[in-house]
Design a protein around this motif. Structure first.
Motif, PDB file in Angstrom:
ATOM      1  N   SER A  85       5.369   3.110  -7.486  1.00 41.03           N
ATOM      2  CA  SER A  85       6.050   2.580  -8.665  1.00 41.03           C
ATOM      3  C   SER A  85       6.161   1.062  -8.639  1.00 41.03           C
ATOM      4  O   SER A  85       5.854   0.383  -9.628  1.00 41.03           O
ATOM      5  CB  SER A  85       7.447   3.198  -8.770  1.00 41.03           C
ATOM      6  N   VAL A 388      13.015   5.204  -7.630  1.00 46.65           N
ATOM      7  CA  VAL A 388      11.750   4.861  -8.283  1.00 46.65           C
ATOM      8  C   VAL A 388      11.965   3.847  -9.398  1.00 46.65           C
ATOM      9  O   VAL A 388      11.125   2.964  -9.629  1.00 46.65           O
ATOM     10  CB  VAL A 388      11.053   6.139  -8.806  1.00 46.65           C
ATOM     11  N   ALA A 392      10.407  -0.001  -9.648  1.00 43.83           N
ATOM     12  CA  ALA A 392       9.639  -0.511 -10.779  1.00 43.83           C
ATOM     13  C   ALA A 392      10.190  -1.849 -11.257  1.00 43.83           C
ATOM     14  O   ALA A 392       9.433  -2.794 -11.535  1.00 43.83           O
ATOM     15  CB  ALA A 392       9.648   0.510 -11.916  1.00 43.83           C
TER      16      ALA A 392
END
Length: 539
Positions: A85, A388, A392
């Motif tokens: 990610s 995650v 990101a």
């Protein structure tokens, strides 16, 4: 320096000095690096400027040499190491800036932990297990409960199809649409500050982003390697349901898996060395969740330290000390879910000047900058929250600060998070311990789910909603939830925390009747009113 804000103050002062190309000051490292042009003041002069124009003091300077300037002849503008990610978010941002970028990935397939062996497959299996459980446990009069037939192999195969589809759609197809990104498969090892080796090839760049993620931390237990243990990665590939699954650990991964596999039909036993599950959370949450899990048949053994394991025929036997006494536990399969470790070993990070913490994670500041000015890091390999969605965000921030230093940063003060047990555990902002540590005069209110009309109508009142406010100004500073689908509630309060909303303002909004979100309104009202005095149309 006492915080990241101090570091940013020093950077701003130095950035205004003629001849300073880039200043990178890190609070965690208690120092920094300043890149200079040829006509820049001497290092001692820069130290004097900081001492004169800020309340901080430079205690020492060192002149470093190295190929870190923009004018150097490199193969790439940016090299990103990783394929999950954080790496993909960084690649997308770099491509949008038209930066000539190399993406290097090894280990898990493209997509990293979440899509391959983490969030996507685990949430699929959790939801599938929930379907089995609900079919056999109807809370409504007149509706019978029937244990449905289970083809576990078919469930696993459908999971694989979902993972493959998402990997293709969200990663491989996206990668093909990034014209400025070159992809290389292999293990990257730093050979110097600005170079990496991938197999027999060497690549150079002016900037790097390390986003190598993490993997299961395997404890040093005698016999563990010999008995054949499982991790979440290998467990999700088993097409045959374990007869009895022993789970080492009681963090969120361990609990999510334990409940799901118990619902599928395995007999599950958790072995944990601490006195509580989810020990970082408040006792009222962990004790209630403990009760819900054991009511479904999950056997939880606490205060238990594993000393060795061995295989006896088709069984695995775990020998331990429990509350000071010898104990043993027998199962058909053993799952290790005792936390994670950063994928940073053997990368040559020391050759690049990148410092690690005592757990092997890369030290970064709020701008994802490491101890080396031209190297940034993002995701689970760093000392930041391991989700995650945070990875990101960090990947994007890393690229922004790589090419526009100091332009962006991460802020986790109102970070929402969820543990996907049933009921779910979720939160945002501070809990009581965090508020006390911050010196805040706080107040909590706890609303049982039995007081939320939506929960009552659904015949599922397990759990509660807890709000925390600052008594001095009525501002909401945190939420903790234990509730079915409770994770859907915390984003609302996370935004309230970010916007500085008060409990009164939170209570004053419109909440559709018979939605779970109405529980937020009711909880906010109960800072000033008794719930027993409120009607269904409370205001």
């Amino acid at each position: 320096m006492t915080c990241d804000g101090c570091a940013r103050h020093i950077e701003k002062v130095l950035d205004q000095v003629e001849g300073v190309k880039q200043a990178h000051i890190s609070y965690p490292q208690k120092g920094g690096e300043v890149q200079l042009q040829d006509d820049a003041p001497a290092a001692e002069q820069l130290a004097a400027i900081v001492n004169e124009r800020t309340p901080y003091r430079v205690t020492g300077v060192e002149v470093l040499a190295g190929p870190t300037s923009e004018s150097a002849d490199y193969d790439y503008d940016l090299i990103i190491i990783g394929g999950g990610s954080a790496a993909f978010a960084a690649a997308i941002e770099a491509d949008g800036r038209a930066k000539h970028t190399l993406l290097v990935n090894d280990g898990l397939p493209i997509g990293g932990t979440c899509v391959n062996v983490g969030g996507v497959p685990s949430k699929f299996m959790i939801r599938a297990a929930e379907q089995v459980h609900r079919a056999g446990h109807s809370p409504f009069a007149g509706i019978g409960s029937v244990q449905p037939p289970l083809d576990f192999k078919a469930v696993v195969q459908q999971k694989r199809q979902l993972v493959g589809d998402m990997q293709q759609k969200k990663y491989l197809d996206v990668l093909e649409k990034l014209p400025n990104i070159t992809f290389v498969k292999g293990r990257a090892v730093f050979t110097g500050p600005n170079s990496i080796a991938v197999g027999d090839n060497t690549y150079t760049a002016g900037r790097f982003i390390v986003a190598t993620g993490s993997t299961t931390r395997i404890p040093d237990i005698p016999g563990l390697e010999e008995v054949g243990y499982l991790t979440n990665q290998s467990l999700f590939e088993l097409e045959e349901l374990p007869g009895k699954l022993i789970v080492l650990g009681a963090g969120y991964i361990a609990l999510e898996i334990a409940q799901a596999w118990q619902r599928f039909g395995s007999r599950v036993q958790i072995i944990h060395r601490s006195e509580r599950i989810l020990r970082k959370e408040a006792a009222d949450i962990t004790e209630a969740l403990h009760g819900f899990l054991t009511s479904e048949g999950v056997d939880i053994q606490l205060n238990t330290k594993v000393e060795r394991v061995e295989r006896q025929g088709t069984d695995i036997v775990v020998y331990a000390r429990q509350n000071g006494r010898e104990a043993s536990f027998r199962g058909t399969h053993l799952l290790v879910a005792t936390g994670t470790r950063a994928n940073t070993t053997g990368m040559g990070l020391d050759l690049a000047g990148v410092e690690l913490d005592e757990q092997g994670r890369i030290k970064v500041d709020s701008g994802q900058r490491t101890s080396a000015a031209h190297i940034l890091a993002a995701g689970d390999c760093t000392n930041t929250p391991a989700f995650v969605y945070t990875a990101a965000r960090e990947g994007k921030v890393a690229v922004e600060n790589a090419f526009d230093p100091g332009s962006s940063r991460t802020d986790y003060n109102a970070l929402p998070w969820v543990v996907f047990t049933d009921p779910q555990v979720a939160g945002a902002g501070l809990d009581e311990a965090g508020a006390q540590a911050a010196g805040i005069n706080y107040e909590t209110t706890v609303l049982p789910l039995s007081e939320v009309p939506r929960a009552a109508a659904a015949m599922d009142t397990r759990g509660f909603i807890k709000l925390i406010r600052d008594k001095s100004n009525d501002k909401i500073i945190g939420i903790r939830v234990l509730a079915p689908e409770g994770g859907e509630l915390v984003m609302l309060v996370s935004q309230a925390i970010r916007q500085g909303m008060t409990a009164n303002e939170l209570a004053d909004g419109f909440y559709p009747y018979l939605t779970l979100s109405e529980g937020i309104k009711l909880a906010a009202i109960t800072f000033s009113k008794d719930i027993s005095e409120l009607s269904c149309c409370a205001n």
